[in-house]
Design a protein around this motif. Structure first.
Motif, PDB file in Angstrom:
ATOM      1  N   PHE A 193     -59.586 -12.843 -65.043  1.00 22.05           N
ATOM      2  CA  PHE A 193     -60.899 -12.287 -64.728  1.00 22.05           C
ATOM      3  C   PHE A 193     -61.061 -11.000 -65.512  1.00 22.05           C
ATOM      4  CE2 PHE A 193     -63.370  -9.550 -61.618  1.00 22.05           C
ATOM      5  CZ  PHE A 193     -64.603 -10.167 -61.826  1.00 22.05           C
ATOM      6  N   VAL A 194     -62.162 -10.872 -66.260  1.00 25.41           N
ATOM      7  CA  VAL A 194     -62.393  -9.711 -67.112  1.00 25.41           C
ATOM      8  C   VAL A 194     -63.773  -9.136 -66.830  1.00 25.41           C
ATOM      9  CG1 VAL A 194     -62.566  -8.863 -69.484  1.00 25.41           C
ATOM     10  CG2 VAL A 194     -60.920 -10.671 -68.928  1.00 25.41           C
ATOM     11  N   THR A 195     -63.823  -7.907 -66.323  1.00 26.13           N
ATOM     12  CA  THR A 195     -65.122  -7.249 -66.176  1.00 26.13           C
ATOM     13  C   THR A 195     -65.479  -6.559 -67.488  1.00 26.13           C
ATOM     14  OG1 THR A 195     -64.273  -5.115 -65.376  1.00 26.13           O
ATOM     15  CG2 THR A 195     -64.625  -6.843 -63.737  1.00 26.13           C
ATOM     16  N   GLY A 196     -66.765  -6.410 -67.723  1.00 25.56           N
ATOM     17  CA  GLY A 196     -67.200  -5.854 -68.998  1.00 25.56           C
ATOM     18  C   GLY A 196     -66.799  -6.764 -70.146  1.00 25.56           C
ATOM     19  N   GLY A 197     -66.888  -8.073 -69.902  1.00 25.34           N
ATOM     20  CA  GLY A 197     -66.400  -9.049 -70.873  1.00 25.34           C
ATOM     21  C   GLY A 197     -67.387  -9.459 -71.947  1.00 25.34           C
ATOM     22  N   GLY A 198     -68.534  -8.791 -72.007  1.00 21.58           N
ATOM     23  CA  GLY A 198     -69.554  -9.201 -72.965  1.00 21.58           C
ATOM     24  C   GLY A 198     -69.465  -8.548 -74.323  1.00 21.58           C
ATOM     25  N   SER A 199     -68.576  -7.573 -74.491  1.00 26.42           N
ATOM     26  CA  SER A 199     -68.479  -6.900 -75.786  1.00 26.42           C
ATOM     27  C   SER A 199     -67.191  -6.088 -75.847  1.00 26.42           C
ATOM     28  CB  SER A 199     -69.679  -5.964 -76.011  1.00 26.42           C
ATOM     29  OG  SER A 199     -69.678  -4.912 -75.058  1.00 26.42           O
ATOM     30  N   GLY A 200     -66.917  -5.534 -77.018  1.00 26.14           N
ATOM     31  CA  GLY A 200     -65.845  -4.566 -77.198  1.00 26.14           C
ATOM     32  C   GLY A 200     -64.482  -5.025 -76.736  1.00 26.14           C
ATOM     33  N   ILE A 201     -63.784  -4.131 -76.045  1.00 22.49           N
ATOM     34  CA  ILE A 201     -62.428  -4.406 -75.585  1.00 22.49           C
ATOM     35  C   ILE A 201     -62.410  -5.574 -74.608  1.00 22.49           C
ATOM     36  CG2 ILE A 201     -60.481  -3.469 -74.277  1.00 22.49           C
ATOM     37  CD1 ILE A 201     -61.292  -0.680 -75.363  1.00 22.49           C
ATOM     38  N   GLY A 202     -63.402  -5.652 -73.738  1.00 30.10           N
ATOM     39  CA  GLY A 202     -63.457  -6.750 -72.778  1.00 30.10           C
ATOM     40  C   GLY A 202     -63.550  -8.100 -73.462  1.00 30.10           C
ATOM     41  N   ARG A 203     -64.418  -8.189 -74.449  1.00 34.44           N
ATOM     42  CA  ARG A 203     -64.547  -9.459 -75.186  1.00 34.44           C
ATOM     43  C   ARG A 203     -63.262  -9.773 -75.948  1.00 34.44           C
ATOM     44  NH1 ARG A 203     -69.736 -10.601 -78.857  1.00 34.44           N
ATOM     45  NH2 ARG A 203     -70.488 -11.335 -76.822  1.00 34.44           N
ATOM     46  N   ALA A 204     -62.701  -8.796 -76.631  1.00 32.80           N
ATOM     47  CA  ALA A 204     -61.469  -9.024 -77.390  1.00 32.80           C
ATOM     48  C   ALA A 204     -60.345  -9.476 -76.471  1.00 32.80           C
ATOM     49  CB  ALA A 204     -61.068  -7.750 -78.134  1.00 32.80           C
ATOM     50  N   SER A 205     -60.266  -8.888 -75.289  1.00 26.85           N
ATOM     51  CA  SER A 205     -59.216  -9.249 -74.342  1.00 26.85           C
ATOM     52  C   SER A 205     -59.444 -10.649 -73.777  1.00 26.85           C
ATOM     53  CB  SER A 205     -59.161  -8.224 -73.206  1.00 26.85           C
ATOM     54  OG  SER A 205     -58.831  -6.946 -73.695  1.00 26.85           O
ATOM     55  N   ALA A 206     -60.693 -10.981 -73.490  1.00 28.66           N
ATOM     56  CA  ALA A 206     -61.005 -12.322 -72.996  1.00 28.66           C
ATOM     57  C   ALA A 206     -60.623 -13.377 -74.029  1.00 28.66           C
ATOM     58  CB  ALA A 206     -62.487 -12.427 -72.647  1.00 28.66           C
ATOM     59  N   LEU A 207     -60.955 -13.124 -75.291  1.00 27.32           N
ATOM     60  CA  LEU A 207     -60.597 -14.046 -76.368  1.00 27.32           C
ATOM     61  C   LEU A 207     -59.084 -14.192 -76.479  1.00 27.32           C
ATOM     62  CD1 LEU A 207     -63.189 -12.834 -79.013  1.00 27.32           C
ATOM     63  CD2 LEU A 207     -63.051 -15.164 -78.130  1.00 27.32           C
ATOM     64  N   ALA A 208     -58.375 -13.078 -76.378  1.00 22.97           N
ATOM     65  CA  ALA A 208     -56.917 -13.107 -76.513  1.00 22.97           C
ATOM     66  C   ALA A 208     -56.260 -13.836 -75.344  1.00 22.97           C
ATOM     67  CB  ALA A 208     -56.385 -11.679 -76.614  1.00 22.97           C
ATOM     68  N   LEU A 209     -56.735 -13.595 -74.139  1.00 25.31           N
ATOM     69  CA  LEU A 209     -56.189 -14.275 -72.962  1.00 25.31           C
ATOM     70  C   LEU A 209     -56.426 -15.775 -73.047  1.00 25.31           C
ATOM     71  CD1 LEU A 209     -57.340 -11.685 -70.293  1.00 25.31           C
ATOM     72  CD2 LEU A 209     -54.962 -12.330 -70.700  1.00 25.31           C
ATOM     73  N   ALA A 210     -57.635 -16.154 -73.459  1.00 18.76           N
ATOM     74  CA  ALA A 210     -57.953 -17.574 -73.580  1.00 18.76           C
ATOM     75  C   ALA A 210     -57.122 -18.237 -74.668  1.00 18.76           C
ATOM     76  CB  ALA A 210     -59.443 -17.752 -73.863  1.00 18.76           C
ATOM     77  N   ALA A 211     -56.888 -17.524 -75.765  1.00 18.41           N
ATOM     78  CA  ALA A 211     -56.076 -18.078 -76.860  1.00 18.41           C
ATOM     79  C   ALA A 211     -54.650 -18.357 -76.408  1.00 18.41           C
ATOM     80  CB  ALA A 211     -56.078 -17.124 -78.045  1.00 18.41           C
ATOM     81  N   GLU A 212     -54.213 -17.639 -75.362  1.00 18.51           N
ATOM     82  CA  GLU A 212     -52.876 -17.848 -74.818  1.00 18.51           C
ATOM     83  C   GLU A 212     -52.873 -18.830 -73.646  1.00 18.51           C
ATOM     84  OE1 GLU A 212     -50.055 -16.990 -75.942  1.00 18.51           O
ATOM     85  OE2 GLU A 212     -50.545 -15.489 -77.473  1.00 18.51           O
ATOM     86  N   GLY A 213     -54.008 -19.513 -73.448  1.00 16.50           N
ATOM     87  CA  GLY A 213     -54.042 -20.611 -72.496  1.00 16.50           C
ATOM     88  C   GLY A 213     -54.701 -20.349 -71.169  1.00 16.50           C
ATOM     89  N   ALA A 214     -55.129 -19.103 -70.894  1.00 11.51           N
ATOM     90  CA  ALA A 214     -55.736 -18.796 -69.595  1.00 11.51           C
ATOM     91  C   ALA A 214     -57.162 -19.330 -69.504  1.00 11.51           C
ATOM     92  CB  ALA A 214     -55.742 -17.291 -69.360  1.00 11.51           C
ATOM     93  N   LEU A 215     -57.549 -19.741 -68.294  1.00 11.39           N
ATOM     94  CA  LEU A 215     -58.952 -19.991 -67.985  1.00 11.39           C
ATOM     95  C   LEU A 215     -59.560 -18.641 -67.649  1.00 11.39           C
ATOM     96  CD1 LEU A 215     -61.515 -21.529 -67.153  1.00 11.39           C
ATOM     97  CD2 LEU A 215     -60.419 -21.951 -64.928  1.00 11.39           C
ATOM     98  N   VAL A 216     -60.488 -18.171 -68.478  1.00 13.91           N
ATOM     99  CA  VAL A 216     -61.004 -16.809 -68.358  1.00 13.91           C
ATOM    100  C   VAL A 216     -62.418 -16.805 -67.794  1.00 13.91           C
ATOM    101  CG1 VAL A 216     -61.524 -14.679 -69.589  1.00 13.91           C
ATOM    102  CG2 VAL A 216     -59.605 -16.093 -70.326  1.00 13.91           C
ATOM    103  N   THR A 217     -62.632 -15.999 -66.769  1.00 12.31           N
ATOM    104  CA  THR A 217     -63.970 -15.743 -66.244  1.00 12.31           C
ATOM    105  C   THR A 217     -64.369 -14.333 -66.654  1.00 12.31           C
ATOM    106  OG1 THR A 217     -63.618 -17.183 -64.316  1.00 12.31           O
ATOM    107  CG2 THR A 217     -65.416 -15.584 -64.185  1.00 12.31           C
ATOM    108  N   VAL A 218     -65.447 -14.221 -67.409  1.00 11.93           N
ATOM    109  CA  VAL A 218     -65.932 -12.913 -67.827  1.00 11.93           C
ATOM    110  C   VAL A 218     -67.111 -12.514 -66.951  1.00 11.93           C
ATOM    111  CG1 VAL A 218     -65.106 -12.973 -70.205  1.00 11.93           C
ATOM    112  CG2 VAL A 218     -67.314 -14.002 -69.666  1.00 11.93           C
ATOM    113  N   ALA A 219     -67.154 -11.250 -66.588  1.00  4.04           N
ATOM    114  CA  ALA A 219     -68.224 -10.738 -65.733  1.00  4.04           C
ATOM    115  C   ALA A 219     -68.870  -9.533 -66.379  1.00  4.04           C
ATOM    116  CB  ALA A 219     -67.666 -10.364 -64.359  1.00  4.04           C
ATOM    117  N   GLY A 220     -70.141  -9.337 -66.081  1.00  2.00           N
ATOM    118  CA  GLY A 220     -70.880  -8.202 -66.609  1.00  2.00           C
ATOM    119  C   GLY A 220     -72.323  -8.299 -66.169  1.00  2.00           C
ATOM    120  N   ARG A 221     -73.124  -7.363 -66.619  1.00  2.31           N
ATOM    121  CA  ARG A 221     -74.523  -7.319 -66.186  1.00  2.31           C
ATOM    122  C   ARG A 221     -75.476  -8.053 -67.111  1.00  2.31           C
ATOM    123  NH1 ARG A 221     -75.254  -0.941 -65.142  1.00  2.31           N
ATOM    124  NH2 ARG A 221     -74.228  -0.931 -67.177  1.00  2.31           N
ATOM    125  N   THR A 222     -75.015  -8.421 -68.313  1.00  5.52           N
ATOM    126  CA  THR A 222     -75.921  -8.998 -69.313  1.00  5.52           C
ATOM    127  C   THR A 222     -75.520 -10.430 -69.622  1.00  5.52           C
ATOM    128  OG1 THR A 222     -76.120  -6.783 -70.276  1.00  5.52           O
ATOM    129  CG2 THR A 222     -76.967  -8.630 -71.565  1.00  5.52           C
TER     130      THR A 222
END
Length: 250
Positions: A11-40
């Motif tokens: 689970f990644v808050t602020g997942g729509g850009s920047g560090i949050g997006r980069a981290s979501a991409l990296a976690l998913a690349a390592e096999g995780a099912l990623v849920t990104v959250a944010g206001r936009t």
């Protein structure tokens, strides 16, 4: 990729850009099912699309981390279908504008406290409930090198980032008996949309303050998130890890 997070949920808050997006991409690349959250919604959809295009699995939920009901629902959405939450990155935040303390906007400070402190607190509150119930988990909080040192013109920001580190340490002590690790990452200047909005003179000055002579790329911060979330950091909890090119070195 090692697929070290195969079968795990993140689970990644602020997942729509920047560090949050980069981290979501990296976690998913390592096999995780990623849920990104944010206001936009549209930026969250973009992150999900990028993950899926790379062969990963992701979903998104629109949520304001200052709203307790929305945070609770977002964490529930992240655990939906599998009944567990293995990794959480609390990345949503606000850095405000350069203002000396004597001129600091009280409205900006209030917004900063609501997003950085209340938002992270609420996120951990519901992540911890899920992780305590399952008996394991890793939480990474995105703080800042500014929480470790003073930064002129950013007294409100440094206060909230120091508060995030304090919450990290306290929650780490609470989580340890339940197999839950809680750590913070403290970046220096990172090439994100927030930094892009700073005046050029200020950007140059902050960049020069990093002994390595440059600012970080979001993926470099994401690498620290991956490590702290992994079994390689299984005996690490309650730390505030500087990833700042030497900025916070005394």
């Amino acid at each position: 990729m090692t697929q070290q997070f195969a079968g795990k949920t993140a689970f990644v808050t602020g997942g729509g850009s920047g560090i949050g997006r980069a981290s979501a991409l990296a976690l998913a690349a390592e096999g995780a099912l990623v849920t990104v959250a944010g206001r936009t919604a549209h930026t969250l959809r973009e992150t999900v699309g990028m993950i899926e295009a790379a062969g990963g699995s992701a979903r998104y939920v629109v949520a304001d981390v200052t709203d307790e009901t929305q945070v609770e629902q977002a964490v529930q959405a992240a655990a939906a279908g599998v009944g567990r939450l293995d990794i959480a990155l609390n990345n949503a935040g606000y850095d405000g504008e350069y203002q000396l303390t004597k001129d600091y906007s009280t409205q900006m400070l209030d917004h900063m406290i609501a997003l950085n402190v209340r938002g992270m607190f609420l996120s951990m509150k519901y992540e911890m409930r899920q992780m305590v119930a399952q008996g394991s988990g890793s939480i990474v909080n995105m703080s800042s090198g500014a929480g470790l040192v003073g930064v002129a013109g950013f007294s409100g920001y440094t206060a909230t980032k120091a508060a995030e580190i304090a919450m990290t340490k306290s929650t780490a002590l609470e989580g340890a008996p339940h197999g839950i690790r809680v750590n913070a990452v403290c970046p220096g200047l990172v090439d994100t949309p927030m930094i892009a909005d700073l005046p050029e003179e200020q950007r140059n000055s902050l960049s020069a303050a990093h002994p390595l002579g440059r600012i970080a790329q979001p993926r470099e911060i994401a690498d620290a998130v991956l490590w702290l979330s992994s079994d390689k950091a299984a005996f690490i909890t309650g730390i505030a890890l500087p990833v700042d090119g030497g900025y916070s070195v005394p």
